[in-house]
Design a protein around this motif. Structure first.
Motif, PDB file in Angstrom:
ATOM      1  N   ARG A   1    -108.676  -1.337 -24.975  1.00  0.00           N
ATOM      2  CA  ARG A   1    -107.958  -2.609 -24.801  1.00  0.00           C
ATOM      3  C   ARG A   1    -107.258  -3.035 -26.085  1.00  0.00           C
ATOM      4  NH1 ARG A   1    -112.849  -4.991 -22.861  1.00  0.00           N
ATOM      5  NH2 ARG A   1    -113.000  -4.592 -20.652  1.00  0.00           N
ATOM      6  N   GLU A   2    -107.981  -2.981 -27.176  1.00  0.00           N
ATOM      7  CA  GLU A   2    -107.419  -3.428 -28.464  1.00  0.00           C
ATOM      8  C   GLU A   2    -106.259  -2.531 -28.901  1.00  0.00           C
ATOM      9  OE1 GLU A   2    -108.106  -6.204 -30.096  1.00  0.00           O
ATOM     10  OE2 GLU A   2    -109.719  -6.775 -28.741  1.00  0.00           O
TER      11      GLU A   2
ATOM     12  N   LYS B   1    -102.383  -3.596 -29.288  1.00  0.00           N
ATOM     13  CA  LYS B   1    -101.650  -3.307 -30.533  1.00  0.00           C
ATOM     14  C   LYS B   1    -100.323  -2.619 -30.223  1.00  0.00           C
ATOM     15  CE  LYS B   1    -102.060  -0.583 -34.798  1.00  0.00           C
ATOM     16  NZ  LYS B   1    -101.235  -1.448 -35.590  1.00  0.00           N
ATOM     17  N   TYR B   2    -100.331  -1.663 -29.310  1.00  0.00           N
ATOM     18  CA  TYR B   2     -99.102  -0.963 -28.945  1.00  0.00           C
ATOM     19  C   TYR B   2     -98.046  -1.943 -28.437  1.00  0.00           C
ATOM     20  CZ  TYR B   2     -95.852   2.028 -26.411  1.00  0.00           C
ATOM     21  OH  TYR B   2     -94.708   2.639 -25.946  1.00  0.00           O
TER      22      TYR B   2
ATOM     23  N   VAL C   1    -110.861   5.731 -34.784  1.00  0.00           N
ATOM     24  CA  VAL C   1    -110.062   4.713 -34.098  1.00  0.00           C
ATOM     25  C   VAL C   1    -108.571   5.004 -34.298  1.00  0.00           C
ATOM     26  CG1 VAL C   1    -109.475   2.257 -34.016  1.00  0.00           C
ATOM     27  CG2 VAL C   1    -111.868   2.950 -34.171  1.00  0.00           C
ATOM     28  N   ALA C   2    -108.179   5.339 -35.509  1.00  0.00           N
ATOM     29  CA  ALA C   2    -106.771   5.652 -35.788  1.00  0.00           C
ATOM     30  C   ALA C   2    -106.309   6.877 -35.001  1.00  0.00           C
ATOM     31  CB  ALA C   2    -106.567   5.875 -37.289  1.00  0.00           C
ATOM     32  N   GLU C   3    -107.156   7.875 -34.904  1.00  0.00           N
ATOM     33  CA  GLU C   3    -106.809   9.070 -34.121  1.00  0.00           C
ATOM     34  C   GLU C   3    -106.667   8.729 -32.638  1.00  0.00           C
ATOM     35  OE1 GLU C   3    -109.997  11.701 -35.170  1.00  0.00           O
ATOM     36  OE2 GLU C   3    -109.041  12.291 -37.069  1.00  0.00           O
ATOM     37  N   HIS C   4    -107.558   7.887 -32.140  1.00  0.00           N
ATOM     38  CA  HIS C   4    -107.464   7.451 -30.747  1.00  0.00           C
ATOM     39  C   HIS C   4    -106.163   6.687 -30.506  1.00  0.00           C
ATOM     40  CE1 HIS C   4    -111.348   8.978 -29.991  1.00  0.00           C
ATOM     41  NE2 HIS C   4    -112.048   7.951 -30.403  1.00  0.00           N
ATOM     42  N   TYR C   5    -105.790   5.877 -31.474  1.00  0.00           N
ATOM     43  CA  TYR C   5    -104.542   5.123 -31.326  1.00  0.00           C
ATOM     44  C   TYR C   5    -103.350   6.078 -31.219  1.00  0.00           C
ATOM     45  CZ  TYR C   5    -100.682   1.938 -31.908  1.00  0.00           C
ATOM     46  OH  TYR C   5     -99.512   1.257 -31.704  1.00  0.00           O
TER      47      TYR C   5
END
Length: 183
Positions: free
Chosen positions: A117-118, A122-123, A145-149
Motif C-alpha cells: 500500500r505504501e 508513493k508511486y 523495501v527499495a528493491e520491492h519498490y
C-alpha cells in the motif's frame, strides 16, 4: 460539421469527471440576465457538466478493473476533509484503487500488505513514510523495501501506460478529447 472537443487532453477530461461535485448547480436566472459566465466557458455547469461526467465515466467503465484502478489512483482526488475532525483523510475512491492495486501488484517476495500500500501510494505521489521508516515498521531491511519498490514501480508503470492508451482511444473516438499533436 466538426466541433471543437471539450477537453484538451485525456488527463483533463478524467480530472474533470473524477473531481466533479454533484452539488454543482446551473446558472441562476439573475446570472443569466446579467450575461455573466461561470466555469470554463464550455458550458460545463449544472446538468450539462453532469452529462459530460456521465459520458466520461461510461467510457472509464469499459476498462478492466486494474485499468480503472490505475485511472482512479492517478486522477481522482486523494484526500478530502474529514467531517469529524476537519483534517485530511483519504477519499474512499482513491483508497479503494490503492487497495485493488495492492492486491494485484504482488511481487513474489512482497507479502506484507502495508508495504505494498505504501509503495503504491508513493508511486502515485503520496509520500507518507520513508523507506527506512517503512522497513522498521514492517520488520524489513531498507534495501529490501527499495528493491520491492523498483519491482512494483515497473509493474505499475506498464499497467498505467496500457490504461492510458485504452482510455485515450475511447475518449478520442467519442470526440470528448482532441487528437494528439505529433503523435
Amino acid at each position: 460539421m466538426s466541433e471543437e472537443p471539450l477537453f484538451e487532453s485525456t488527463h483533463a477530461a478524467l480530472r474533470y469527471a473524477l473531481n466533479y461535485s454533484s452539488e454543482q448547480y446551473g446558472e441562476n436566472w439573475l446570472g443569466k440576465m446579467q450575461g455573466g459566465s461561470i466555469g470554463s466557458g464550455k458550458g460545463l455547469v449544472g446538468l450539462d457538466g453532469a452529462a459530460q461526467v456521465g459520458l466520461i465515466l461510461a467510457k472509464l467503465m469499459r476498462l478492466s478493473e486494474i485499468e480503472q484502478a490505475m485511472v482512479f489512483a492517478r486522477c481522482a482526488p486523494k484526500v478530502e476533509v474529514c467531517p469529524c475532525c476537519g483534517g485530511d483523510r483519504e477519499t474512499p475512491e482513491w483508497r479503494h484503487a490503492v487497495e485493488r492495486l495492492a492486491a494485484w501488484c504482488i511481487p513474489a517476495t512482497v507479502s506484507h500488505m502495508r508495504v505494498r500500500r505504501e509503495l503504491i501510494a508513493k508511486y502515485f505521489g503520496v509520500k507518507r513514510v520513508e523507506f527506512t521508516t517503512l522497513a522498521a515498521l514492517c520488520g524489513l531491511n531498507r534495501k529490501t523495501v527499495a528493491e520491492h519498490y523498483a519491482v512494483i514501480e515497473k509493474r505499475l508503470r506498464g499497467a498505467e501506460r496500457s490504461a492510458q492508451s485504452v482510455i485515450d482511444d475511447l475518449l478520442r473516438e467519442s470526440g470528448l478529447v482532441g487528437e494528439m499533436e505529433n503523435a
